[in-house]
Design an enzyme around this catalytic site. Structure first.
Site, PDB file in Angstrom:
ATOM      1  N   LYS A 222       0.796  -1.192   0.192  1.00 22.90           N
ATOM      2  CA  LYS A 222      -0.169   0.026   0.032  1.00 22.90           C
ATOM      3  C   LYS A 222       0.854   1.410   0.013  1.00 22.90           C
ATOM      4  O   LYS A 222       2.036   1.313   0.294  1.00 22.90           O
ATOM      5  CB  LYS A 222      -1.043   0.077   1.088  1.00 22.90           C
ATOM      6  CG  LYS A 222      -2.014  -0.965   0.888  1.00 22.90           C
ATOM      7  CD  LYS A 222      -3.282  -1.461   1.703  1.00 22.90           C
ATOM      8  CE  LYS A 222      -4.266  -2.091   1.422  1.00 22.90           C
ATOM      9  NZ  LYS A 222      -5.109  -2.684   2.439  1.00 22.90           N
ATOM     10  N   ARG A 261      -2.625 -10.325   5.250  1.00 24.21           N
ATOM     11  CA  ARG A 261      -3.159 -10.542   3.711  1.00 24.21           C
ATOM     12  C   ARG A 261      -1.960  -9.835   2.911  1.00 24.21           C
ATOM     13  O   ARG A 261      -1.688  -8.614   3.042  1.00 24.21           O
ATOM     14  CB  ARG A 261      -4.358  -9.900   3.645  1.00 24.21           C
ATOM     15  CG  ARG A 261      -4.952  -9.718   2.155  1.00 24.21           C
ATOM     16  CD  ARG A 261      -6.341  -9.159   1.931  1.00 24.21           C
ATOM     17  NE  ARG A 261      -6.932  -8.976   0.584  1.00 24.21           N
ATOM     18  CZ  ARG A 261      -6.331  -8.351  -0.287  1.00 24.21           C
ATOM     19  NH1 ARG A 261      -5.214  -7.281  -0.239  1.00 24.21           N
ATOM     20  NH2 ARG A 261      -6.976  -8.602  -1.475  1.00 24.21           N
TER      21      ARG A 261
END
Ligand code: PMM
Length: 283
Positions: A222, A261
Protein backbone atom coordinates in the site's frame (compact mmCIF):
# COMPACT_ATOMS: atom_id res chain seq x y z
CA UNK A 1 -20.93 -28.05 8.15
CA UNK A 2 -19.33 -24.81 6.94
CA UNK A 3 -15.63 -24.18 7.47
CA UNK A 4 -14.93 -23.00 11.01
CA UNK A 5 -12.66 -20.05 11.72
CA UNK A 6 -10.52 -22.35 13.88
CA UNK A 7 -9.72 -24.40 10.77
CA UNK A 8 -8.30 -21.28 9.09
CA UNK A 9 -6.20 -20.41 12.13
CA UNK A 10 -2.61 -21.58 11.87
CA UNK A 11 -1.60 -23.23 15.15
CA UNK A 12 0.90 -21.13 17.12
CA UNK A 13 1.38 -18.40 14.54
CA UNK A 14 -0.31 -15.76 12.45
CA UNK A 15 -2.21 -17.07 9.43
CA UNK A 16 -0.88 -15.98 6.03
CA UNK A 17 -3.44 -15.04 3.38
CA UNK A 18 -2.07 -14.83 -0.17
CA UNK A 19 -3.70 -12.35 -2.54
CA UNK A 20 -5.03 -13.47 -5.90
CA UNK A 21 -6.55 -10.58 -7.82
CA UNK A 22 -8.51 -11.88 -10.78
CA UNK A 23 -8.89 -8.32 -12.02
CA UNK A 24 -7.93 -6.24 -15.00
CA UNK A 25 -6.75 -3.25 -12.97
CA UNK A 26 -5.44 -3.97 -9.44
CA UNK A 27 -2.59 -1.62 -8.65
CA UNK A 28 0.15 -4.20 -8.38
CA UNK A 29 -0.99 -7.29 -10.26
CA UNK A 30 -3.93 -6.21 -12.44
CA UNK A 31 -4.51 -8.32 -15.53
CA UNK A 32 -1.95 -11.02 -14.74
CA UNK A 33 -4.35 -13.65 -13.41
CA UNK A 34 -7.55 -13.01 -15.36
CA UNK A 35 -7.11 -16.33 -17.11
CA UNK A 36 -8.29 -19.09 -14.69
CA UNK A 37 -5.29 -21.32 -15.48
CA UNK A 38 -2.89 -18.45 -14.72
CA UNK A 39 -4.83 -17.79 -11.52
CA UNK A 40 -4.60 -21.43 -10.49
CA UNK A 41 -0.87 -21.53 -11.17
CA UNK A 42 -0.29 -18.41 -9.13
CA UNK A 43 -2.37 -19.81 -6.26
CA UNK A 44 -0.22 -22.96 -6.31
CA UNK A 45 2.91 -20.78 -6.10
CA UNK A 46 1.47 -18.84 -3.17
CA UNK A 47 0.64 -22.07 -1.34
CA UNK A 48 4.12 -23.47 -2.05
CA UNK A 49 5.54 -20.24 -0.61
CA UNK A 50 3.62 -20.79 2.63
CA UNK A 51 0.14 -19.30 2.24
CA UNK A 52 -2.56 -20.86 4.41
CA UNK A 53 -5.46 -19.39 2.44
CA UNK A 54 -5.88 -17.59 -0.88
CA UNK A 55 -8.03 -14.45 -1.07
CA UNK A 56 -9.73 -14.36 -4.48
CA UNK A 57 -10.97 -10.97 -5.62
CA UNK A 58 -12.39 -9.91 -8.95
CA UNK A 59 -12.94 -6.24 -8.22
CA UNK A 60 -10.22 -3.68 -7.55
CA UNK A 61 -10.68 -0.85 -5.05
CA UNK A 62 -7.54 1.00 -6.09
CA UNK A 63 -7.96 4.76 -6.51
CA UNK A 64 -9.73 5.40 -9.81
CA UNK A 65 -11.07 1.84 -10.15
CA UNK A 66 -14.48 1.35 -11.69
CA UNK A 67 -16.81 -1.35 -10.45
CA UNK A 68 -16.92 -4.67 -12.27
CA UNK A 69 -20.43 -5.81 -13.36
CA UNK A 70 -21.93 -8.12 -10.74
CA UNK A 71 -22.34 -11.12 -13.04
CA UNK A 72 -18.75 -10.85 -14.31
CA UNK A 73 -17.40 -10.65 -10.77
CA UNK A 74 -19.42 -13.64 -9.56
CA UNK A 75 -18.45 -15.79 -12.53
CA UNK A 76 -14.75 -14.95 -12.27
CA UNK A 77 -14.43 -15.69 -8.57
CA UNK A 78 -16.63 -18.78 -8.57
CA UNK A 79 -14.61 -20.34 -11.35
CA UNK A 80 -11.28 -19.76 -9.62
CA UNK A 81 -12.60 -20.76 -6.18
CA UNK A 82 -13.87 -24.01 -7.73
CA UNK A 83 -10.47 -24.75 -9.29
CA UNK A 84 -8.68 -24.11 -5.99
CA UNK A 85 -11.21 -26.10 -4.03
CA UNK A 86 -10.58 -29.07 -6.34
CA UNK A 87 -6.96 -28.95 -5.15
CA UNK A 88 -7.95 -28.61 -1.47
CA UNK A 89 -6.62 -25.05 -1.35
CA UNK A 90 -8.42 -22.92 1.22
CA UNK A 91 -9.97 -19.74 -0.17
CA UNK A 92 -11.67 -16.55 0.85
CA UNK A 93 -13.67 -14.36 -1.48
CA UNK A 94 -12.92 -10.63 -1.50
CA UNK A 95 -16.24 -9.07 -2.47
CA UNK A 96 -18.72 -6.38 -1.46
CA UNK A 97 -21.61 -8.16 -3.20
CA UNK A 98 -23.86 -10.69 -1.52
CA UNK A 99 -24.56 -12.49 -4.81
CA UNK A 100 -20.83 -12.93 -5.45
CA UNK A 101 -20.29 -14.19 -1.90
CA UNK A 102 -23.10 -16.69 -2.42
CA UNK A 103 -21.73 -17.85 -5.79
CA UNK A 104 -18.31 -18.31 -4.16
CA UNK A 105 -19.90 -20.22 -1.28
CA UNK A 106 -21.60 -22.53 -3.76
CA UNK A 107 -18.21 -23.08 -5.40
CA UNK A 108 -16.75 -24.06 -2.01
CA UNK A 109 -15.15 -20.91 -0.61
CA UNK A 110 -14.04 -21.04 3.05
CA UNK A 111 -14.44 -17.39 4.06
CA UNK A 112 -16.14 -14.14 3.03
CA UNK A 113 -13.95 -11.03 3.09
CA UNK A 114 -15.91 -7.79 2.64
CA UNK A 115 -13.92 -4.54 2.54
CA UNK A 116 -17.13 -2.60 3.16
CA UNK A 117 -17.77 -4.57 6.34
CA UNK A 118 -21.19 -5.54 5.03
CA UNK A 119 -22.30 -1.96 4.35
CA UNK A 120 -22.16 -1.94 0.54
CA UNK A 121 -24.87 -4.54 -0.03
CA UNK A 122 -27.99 -4.76 2.13
CA UNK A 123 -28.08 -8.55 1.62
CA UNK A 124 -24.50 -9.24 2.71
CA UNK A 125 -25.07 -9.99 6.41
CA UNK A 126 -27.95 -12.29 5.50
CA UNK A 127 -25.74 -14.23 3.06
CA UNK A 128 -22.92 -14.36 5.60
CA UNK A 129 -25.36 -15.81 8.14
CA UNK A 130 -26.94 -18.18 5.63
CA UNK A 131 -23.60 -19.67 4.52
CA UNK A 132 -22.32 -19.93 8.10
CA UNK A 133 -18.80 -19.19 6.83
CA UNK A 134 -16.09 -17.23 8.68
CA UNK A 135 -16.18 -13.58 7.69
CA UNK A 136 -13.87 -10.58 7.70
CA UNK A 137 -15.52 -7.22 8.40
CA UNK A 138 -13.18 -4.46 7.28
CA UNK A 139 -13.41 -0.83 8.31
CA UNK A 140 -13.98 1.60 5.47
CA UNK A 141 -15.98 4.74 5.99
CA UNK A 142 -17.32 5.77 2.58
CA UNK A 143 -20.38 7.36 1.06
CA UNK A 144 -20.17 5.18 -2.02
CA UNK A 145 -18.01 2.07 -2.04
CA UNK A 146 -16.18 2.67 -5.30
CA UNK A 147 -12.47 3.18 -4.79
CA UNK A 148 -10.38 3.53 -1.66
CA UNK A 149 -9.18 7.09 -2.26
CA UNK A 150 -10.22 10.14 -0.26
CA UNK A 151 -10.17 10.46 3.49
CA UNK A 152 -12.79 10.59 6.21
CA UNK A 153 -12.85 12.99 9.14
CA UNK A 154 -11.81 11.11 12.26
CA UNK A 155 -11.56 14.17 14.44
CA UNK A 156 -7.98 13.34 15.29
CA UNK A 157 -8.75 9.93 16.78
CA UNK A 158 -8.86 7.35 14.02
CA UNK A 159 -8.22 4.51 16.47
CA UNK A 160 -11.30 5.34 18.52
CA UNK A 161 -13.43 5.69 15.38
CA UNK A 162 -12.24 2.44 13.86
CA UNK A 163 -12.82 0.54 17.11
CA UNK A 164 -16.32 1.97 17.51
CA UNK A 165 -17.28 1.52 13.87
CA UNK A 166 -15.96 -2.05 13.76
CA UNK A 167 -18.00 -2.79 16.90
CA UNK A 168 -21.10 -1.55 15.09
CA UNK A 169 -20.37 -3.73 12.05
CA UNK A 170 -19.95 -6.75 14.31
CA UNK A 171 -23.23 -5.97 16.05
CA UNK A 172 -25.09 -5.68 12.75
CA UNK A 173 -23.63 -8.95 11.48
CA UNK A 174 -24.46 -10.75 14.72
CA UNK A 175 -28.00 -9.30 14.69
CA UNK A 176 -28.43 -10.79 11.21
CA UNK A 177 -27.40 -14.20 12.54
CA UNK A 178 -23.65 -14.35 11.84
CA UNK A 179 -22.09 -16.44 14.62
CA UNK A 180 -19.67 -14.30 16.67
CA UNK A 181 -17.20 -17.21 16.63
CA UNK A 182 -16.96 -16.81 12.84
CA UNK A 183 -16.21 -13.05 12.84
CA UNK A 184 -12.85 -11.39 12.23
CA UNK A 185 -12.21 -7.66 11.90
CA UNK A 186 -9.78 -5.51 9.94
CA UNK A 187 -8.81 -1.84 10.48
CA UNK A 188 -8.84 -1.27 6.70
CA UNK A 189 -5.39 0.21 6.15
CA UNK A 190 -5.33 2.57 3.18
CA UNK A 191 -9.10 2.76 2.83
CA UNK A 192 -9.98 6.47 3.02
CA UNK A 193 -7.16 6.93 5.52
CA UNK A 194 -4.11 9.17 5.55
CA UNK A 195 -0.62 7.65 5.95
CA UNK A 196 -0.56 9.03 9.52
CA UNK A 197 -3.87 7.32 10.26
CA UNK A 198 -2.58 4.00 8.90
CA UNK A 199 0.46 4.26 11.19
CA UNK A 200 -1.72 5.23 14.14
CA UNK A 201 -3.81 2.10 13.56
CA UNK A 202 -0.73 -0.11 13.33
CA UNK A 203 0.66 1.48 16.48
CA UNK A 204 -2.63 0.68 18.20
CA UNK A 205 -2.73 -2.91 16.90
CA UNK A 206 -2.18 -4.42 20.38
CA UNK A 207 -5.35 -2.59 21.51
CA UNK A 208 -7.33 -3.90 18.55
CA UNK A 209 -5.98 -7.40 19.12
CA UNK A 210 -7.00 -7.21 22.77
CA UNK A 211 -10.62 -6.91 21.62
CA UNK A 212 -12.94 -9.85 21.23
CA UNK A 213 -12.38 -10.62 17.54
CA UNK A 214 -9.35 -11.90 15.63
CA UNK A 215 -7.69 -9.12 13.61
CA UNK A 216 -6.63 -9.28 9.98
CA UNK A 217 -4.01 -6.79 8.75
CA UNK A 218 -3.77 -5.81 5.09
CA UNK A 219 -0.81 -3.50 4.51
CA UNK A 220 0.72 -5.23 1.49
CA UNK A 221 2.15 -2.89 -1.16
CA UNK A 222 0.00 0.00 0.00
CA UNK A 223 0.98 3.57 -0.65
CA UNK A 224 1.82 4.47 2.93
CA UNK A 225 4.54 1.79 2.69
CA UNK A 226 5.95 2.80 -0.70
CA UNK A 227 6.11 6.35 0.73
CA UNK A 228 8.94 5.27 3.04
CA UNK A 229 11.12 4.66 0.01
CA UNK A 230 9.85 7.68 -1.93
CA UNK A 231 10.98 9.90 0.95
CA UNK A 232 14.50 8.53 0.48
CA UNK A 233 14.42 9.06 -3.29
CA UNK A 234 14.34 5.29 -4.01
CA UNK A 235 12.19 3.33 -6.46
CA UNK A 236 8.73 3.10 -4.99
CA UNK A 237 6.50 0.97 -7.16
CA UNK A 238 4.06 -1.25 -5.23
CA UNK A 239 6.42 -4.24 -5.51
CA UNK A 240 9.24 -2.18 -4.01
CA UNK A 241 7.19 -2.19 -0.80
CA UNK A 242 7.54 -5.96 -0.31
CA UNK A 243 10.37 -5.70 2.26
CA UNK A 244 8.41 -3.04 4.19
CA UNK A 245 5.35 -5.30 3.97
CA UNK A 246 7.36 -8.14 5.52
CA UNK A 247 8.45 -5.80 8.32
CA UNK A 248 4.79 -4.94 8.99
CA UNK A 249 4.00 -8.66 8.97
CA UNK A 250 6.66 -9.40 11.60
CA UNK A 251 5.48 -6.58 13.86
CA UNK A 252 1.80 -7.40 13.33
CA UNK A 253 2.46 -11.05 14.15
CA UNK A 254 4.37 -9.98 17.26
CA UNK A 255 1.39 -7.81 18.23
CA UNK A 256 -0.90 -10.83 17.94
CA UNK A 257 -2.61 -10.28 14.58
CA UNK A 258 -4.66 -13.31 13.56
CA UNK A 259 -3.85 -12.99 9.86
CA UNK A 260 -1.86 -10.95 7.37
CA UNK A 261 -3.05 -10.48 3.79
CA UNK A 262 -0.07 -10.21 1.42
CA UNK A 263 0.96 -10.39 -2.22
CA UNK A 264 4.50 -11.69 -1.64
CA UNK A 265 3.92 -14.69 0.58
CA UNK A 266 7.37 -16.23 1.09
CA UNK A 267 8.93 -13.40 3.09
CA UNK A 268 5.78 -12.80 5.13
CA UNK A 269 5.59 -16.50 5.98
CA UNK A 270 9.20 -16.32 7.18
CA UNK A 271 8.28 -13.23 9.19
CA UNK A 272 5.36 -14.90 10.98
CA UNK A 273 7.49 -17.98 11.65
CA UNK A 274 10.21 -15.74 13.11
CA UNK A 275 7.65 -14.00 15.33
CA UNK A 276 6.30 -17.36 16.49
CA UNK A 277 9.76 -18.74 17.26
CA UNK A 278 10.66 -15.49 19.02
CA UNK A 279 7.53 -15.87 21.15
CA UNK A 280 8.39 -19.47 22.02
CA UNK A 281 11.80 -18.19 23.15
CA UNK A 282 10.05 -17.07 26.32
CA UNK A 283 10.05 -20.78 27.16
N1 PMM B 1 -7.07 -4.48 0.88
C1 PMM B 1 -7.38 -4.60 -0.42
C2 PMM B 1 -8.35 -5.54 -0.84
N2 PMM B 1 -8.97 -6.34 0.05
N3 PMM B 1 -9.29 -7.04 2.28
C3 PMM B 1 -9.01 -6.92 3.58
N4 PMM B 1 -9.65 -7.71 4.48
N5 PMM B 1 -8.10 -6.02 4.04
C4 PMM B 1 -7.42 -5.19 3.20
O1 PMM B 1 -6.61 -4.38 3.69
C5 PMM B 1 -7.70 -5.28 1.80
C6 PMM B 1 -8.66 -6.23 1.38
C7 PMM B 1 -6.70 -3.73 -1.44
O2 PMM B 1 -5.49 -4.27 -1.83
P1 PMM B 1 -5.24 -5.10 -3.21
O3 PMM B 1 -5.88 -4.29 -4.31
O4 PMM B 1 -3.78 -5.17 -3.33
O5 PMM B 1 -5.86 -6.44 -3.09
Amino acid sequence: MPTQLAELTAPGRTTVMGILNVTADSFSDGGRYLDPEAALNHARELVAAGADIIDVGAESTRPGATRVPADVEAKRVAEVVGLLRAESIRTSVDTMRAATALAAAEAGVDMINDVSGGLADPDMYRVMAQTGLPVCLMHWRADAFGDASGTADHGGDVVRDVREELARLVESAADAGVAPSQITVDPGLGFAKTPEENWALLHALPELVAGEYPVLVGASRKRFLTAIRAERGLDHTPIDADPATAAVTALAAQAGAWCVRVHEVAVSRDAVDVAAAWGRGRG
